[in-house]
Design a protein around this motif. Structure first.
Motif, PDB file in Angstrom:
ATOM      1  N   ASP A 132       0.809  -1.214   0.000  1.00  0.00           N
ATOM      2  CA  ASP A 132       0.000   0.000   0.000  1.00  0.00           C
ATOM      3  C   ASP A 132       0.847   1.271   0.000  1.00  0.00           C
ATOM      4  O   ASP A 132       0.354   2.354   0.243  1.00  0.00           O
ATOM      5  CB  ASP A 132      -0.928   0.004   1.218  1.00  0.00           C
ATOM      6  CG  ASP A 132      -0.150  -0.028   2.524  1.00  0.00           C
ATOM      7  OD1 ASP A 132       1.026  -0.439   2.487  1.00  0.00           O
ATOM      8  OD2 ASP A 132      -0.717   0.351   3.562  1.00  0.00           O
ATOM      9  N   SER A 473      -4.628   9.725   2.328  1.00  0.00           N
ATOM     10  CA  SER A 473      -4.570   8.266   2.396  1.00  0.00           C
ATOM     11  C   SER A 473      -4.240   7.806   3.816  1.00  0.00           C
ATOM     12  O   SER A 473      -4.766   6.794   4.288  1.00  0.00           O
ATOM     13  CB  SER A 473      -3.533   7.737   1.403  1.00  0.00           C
ATOM     14  OG  SER A 473      -2.251   8.228   1.737  1.00  0.00           O
ATOM     15  N   LYS A 476      -7.376   8.186   5.987  1.00  0.00           N
ATOM     16  CA  LYS A 476      -8.349   7.101   5.777  1.00  0.00           C
ATOM     17  C   LYS A 476      -7.915   5.852   6.516  1.00  0.00           C
ATOM     18  O   LYS A 476      -8.699   5.165   7.154  1.00  0.00           O
ATOM     19  CB  LYS A 476      -8.468   6.797   4.280  1.00  0.00           C
ATOM     20  CG  LYS A 476      -9.161   7.904   3.525  1.00  0.00           C
ATOM     21  CD  LYS A 476     -10.139   7.331   2.497  1.00  0.00           C
ATOM     22  CE  LYS A 476     -11.004   8.419   1.889  1.00  0.00           C
ATOM     23  NZ  LYS A 476     -10.385   9.060   0.714  1.00  0.00           N
ATOM     24  N   LYS A 477      -6.614   5.556   6.395  1.00  0.00           N
ATOM     25  CA  LYS A 477      -6.070   4.369   7.026  1.00  0.00           C
ATOM     26  C   LYS A 477      -6.273   4.437   8.546  1.00  0.00           C
ATOM     27  O   LYS A 477      -6.682   3.455   9.172  1.00  0.00           O
ATOM     28  CB  LYS A 477      -4.573   4.310   6.692  1.00  0.00           C
ATOM     29  CG  LYS A 477      -3.942   2.968   6.893  1.00  0.00           C
ATOM     30  CD  LYS A 477      -2.554   2.974   6.284  1.00  0.00           C
ATOM     31  CE  LYS A 477      -1.596   2.262   7.197  1.00  0.00           C
ATOM     32  NZ  LYS A 477      -0.214   2.359   6.752  1.00  0.00           N
TER      33      LYS A 477
END
Lengths: 497, 281
Positions: A132, A473, A476-477
């Protein structure tokens, strides 16, 4: 400052008088001078702690046996010398010491601490955990840089990211030398200095703006069983040096490989030096195993008109302690600290922050939030803001909010301002509560039932801090991470009712 | 002191129901402060001859503040039929807001006597969220700020709670956006209104608009608007009044409303000249 000679703990150890085994509490300074704990005592031998010296020796041995025959770069040698020196006069902290009043470190002390050798980390190449990964990234496994898992191609010219031992530029080396360990922390800071196998250097030259965020990923793979007494230790150390007008965004992440509850100790240090007008945005995510000890230092030096924005989310560790020290070395600095701690198990989350203003027109905003969702969970916050004589027109704001969701869940907060300048604007606030009744009622009045409302409010509690993380990102994680942790914790709470 | 002094009271015959709408539209300054103060004798149902349905019946309601045990409501009677608009008036501290909050089940108050029947059910037995999904809506005098929860998520949760009750499938965020976006026009707000956190940093006017937006999204059979006009400038008041009227007319025109204000002047006019004086006839 004590003059430093290249001298190791073992050499000094032999000079140690037998007297040093006296109970340390006999020499403890009175409460009123609690901050003196950090001060150097000339008669260091009297204060030496045999336990600390043994540990320092173990770390030293592991470094000499693991490193190649080549001598370490001068800054690293200097760091080791300073650290060894200070360990001689630093006892293991007890709860009688103010900075550890609410934080019981005996769990670490009573374990058999074993430095992790580099060889055991060779098998990591097969790890696919980086799927990721979008940023230029550096992976550090158990304190050692893992090249195979690092990806640094997108960095602009002049930027150096990597191990100090592989730094070839004389110019950068000189600057690193100036700043490495320019600050003195506590016992754990010095232990890291002795035990760090290398220093990860992040260097941003003058005027250079690094566009994509740099991801520093610290993996803890070596761990012992819950029941065994051994505690493998790693000592990663990072120095971030951003020259005048430079800009960089750093995401620092600590995690275990597989989400088990293995025991290990990560004792990490990051030093950040921010030049005139430079900007550093720093996100720090800590999701260690629930059996781990995680001790972390972040020391920041801000020159004039520099900006430092920090966002932290810590959810892991049986014992997690973060010391943040921000020192202003020029006027017109901007400092923003947002932190969120979550204790969903039998764990302690501790933040000790200190902001020191010595120059005019500094600006700071600090927000600390924590949730304790377990009856054996604990959170500690000690937020110190020091506004010294020359720091006129400082604008410093601090707010801490804690949410206790279980009976007997504990939080100890100590916001404290020390203001000497007379023309300043400072505020602080602390609130410890269950959820707000009137907010819950507002949900109910719109037809939303109590449990859904509670969940929404609990998740929203952290939102303010998560929103301050610049990378979407990562945001969100972290959001899904917190949801995954809170969902079972809240479900078990409902069952009990 | 009883909440509703008899000297302020009058009663609307059912036939005034069309005038009410005209009043709301034509009187800008007093727009949402429609009609009536209450001391409805419980026998009043007889006047209506059974034509409109009985919506809410409050009998001898007494309530105290839960914490201090101070009595606030001392025997309140009110009967609302479908399609009626009521105004509750009284001095500051006389218990108007308390009455509204008691009706929606605010935990700060304890009922010590009397009964409240809503659509044939015992309202006091219902949880606050049950009252809400049953169509009872109160706009807050001071809407609560909820940092970290976006307006659209909040509305979506509330809307879905209602759909669950009706046995309808819940709407996902995208479907719901499609449903809620056109409603923004009613309160004359931009789309970014939805992405902001519930009432956080809203101006007084924005908070009131947000209450009306919630009313528009959720709908209601009985809406209690607690000082919906306070803190609004002329334009905002016009928007809000228009929105309330808009919500009254289309399919819910038969709704009863209790519209409340503490304004003395309207009470004086009412006392001297009766309802028609301010209704613009």
């Amino acid at each position: 400052m004590v003059t430093i000679h290249p001298m190791s703990i073992s050499t000094l150890n032999s000079y140690r008088p037998k007297l040093c085994t006296l109970p340390r509490s006999g020499n403890r300074p009175p409460r009123t001078t609690r901050y003196k704990v950090f001060a150097k005592t000339p008669t260091f031998a009297v204060l030496s702690d045999p336990h600390v010296l043994r540990l320092a020796e173990t770390l030293e041995d592991s470094i000499t046996s693991s490193s190649s025959s080549a001598s370490p770069p001068p800054p690293l040698q200097k760091l080791r010398d300073i650290s060894s020196q200070s360990l001689l006069s630093t006892p293991w902290p007890t709860r009688k010491d103010e900075p550890f009043r609410f934080t019981d470190t005996s769990f670490i002390k009573n374990s058999d601490i074993q430095p992790i050798p580099p060889s055991s980390t060779q098998s990591v190449a097969s790890l696919s955990v980086l799927a990721d990964n979008l940023f230029p990234s550096l992976t550090i496994v158990d304190g050692y840089l893992a090249d195979s898992l690092s990806q640094l191609s997108e960095l602009p010219d002049g930027v150096f990211v990597g191990a100090l031992s592989r730094l070839s530029s004389e110019n950068i080396m000189e600057k690193v030398s100036k700043y490495v360990s320019s600050f003195q922390g506590d016992l754990f800071w010095s232990l890291n200095g002795v035990g760090a196998p290398d220093v990860i250097v992040v260097y941003v030259p003058e005027g250079c703006k690094v566009e994509s965020p740099l991801h520093l990923r610290f993996l803890s793979l070596d761990g012992s069983d819950k029941d065994s007494k051994t505690l493998p230790i790693s000592n990663p150390r990072v120095l971030v040096l951003v020259e005048k007008g430079g800009e960089i965004s750093i995401v620092e992440e600590y995690t275990d490989g597989d989400g088990s509850d293995r025991c290990y100790w990560t004792n990490s240090v990051m030093e950040v030096v921010i030049g005139d007008g430079a900007k550093v945005s720093h996100s720090y995510i800590q999701t260690q195993s629930l059996g781990a000890a995680h001790v972390k230092w972040t020391s920041v030096r801000q020159e004039s008109t520099s900006v430092y924005k920090f966002a932290e989310v810590s959810t892991g560790g049986k014992l997690s302690r973060h010391n943040v020290h921000v020192q202003q070395v020029g006027p017109d600095t901007v400092t923003e600290l947002s932190t969120f701690h979550l204790s969903v198990g039998d764990q302690l989350q501790d933040l000790h922050s200190k902001l020191v203003f010595d120059h005019p027109r500094g600006f700071s905003r600090q927000l600390h939030k924590c949730i304790v969702a377990h009856s054996l969970g604990q959170a500690v916050f000690d937020g110190n803001v020091q506004v010294n004589r020359d720091a006129q027109q400082t604008d410093a704001g601090q707010l801490t909010r804690s949410l206790l969701l279980e009976p007997r869940a504990t939080v100890n907060v100590k916001p404290n301002l020390q203001i000497i300048a007379d023309d300043v604007k400072c505020s602080h606030g602390a609130a410890i509560s269950d959820l707000e009744e009137n907010q819950l009622f507002y949900f109910q009045a719109r037809g939303i039932d109590l449990e859904v409302a509670r969940r929404a409010l609990i998740f929203s509690f952290a939102a303010e801090v998560i929103e301050s993380i610049p990378e979407t990102s990562v945001q969100k994680k972290v959001q899904s991470l917190i949801k995954d942790l809170l969902d079972p914790a809240l479900a078990s709470r409902e069952e009990k009712k | 002191m009883a909440l509703f002094t008899p000297s302020f009271s009058c009663r609307i015959p059912t036939s005034t129901s069309p005038q009410r709408h005209r009043f709301l539209l034509s009187h800008r300054t007093f727009a949402p402060r429609a009609t009536l103060a209450v001391e409805t004798p419980s026998s009043s149902t007889a006047d209506h001859g059974g034509a409109p349905k009985l919506l809410l019946e409050v009998k001898d309601l007494t309530a105290i503040i839960a914490e201090s045990k101070q009595p606030i409501l001392k025997g309140v009677n009110l009967t609302v039929h479908e399609g009626e608009v009521h105004a509750v008036m009284g001095k500051n501290g006389s218990g108007k807001s308390t009455f509204a909050k008691v009706l929606v089940g605010h935990p700060d108050y304890e009922i010590t006597g009397g009964s409240v029947t809503y659509k044939g059910q015992d309202l006091l037995e219902m949880e606050p969220e049950e009252r809400a999904v049953a169509g009872l809506f109160m706009s807050f005098q001071s809407p609560v700020e909820i940092p970290g929860v976006s307006n659209i998520d909040f509305l979506n949760m509330a809307y879905n709670a209602q759909r669950r009750k009706l046995g309808l499938p819940e709407l996902g965020p995208i479907e719901f956006y499609g449903y809620v976006a056109p409603k923004l026009e009613i309160v004359n707000m931009k789309v970014d209104f939805l992405n902001r956190n519930v009432n956080e940093g809203f101006s007084g006017g924005e908070k009131k608009r947000n209450e009306i937006l919630q009313l528009a999204v959720l709908g209601a059979e009985l809406a209690i608007l607690d000082e919906i006009d306070s803190g609004l400038d002329v334009d905002a008041l016009r928007d809000v009044a228009k929105a309330v009227n808009g919500l009254l007319t289309p399919k819910n025109s038969e709704n009863g409303r209790i519209v409340k204000t503490g304004d003395i002047s309207i009470a004086e006019i009412l006392e001297k000249e009766g309802y028609k004086a301010i209704s613009g006839i």
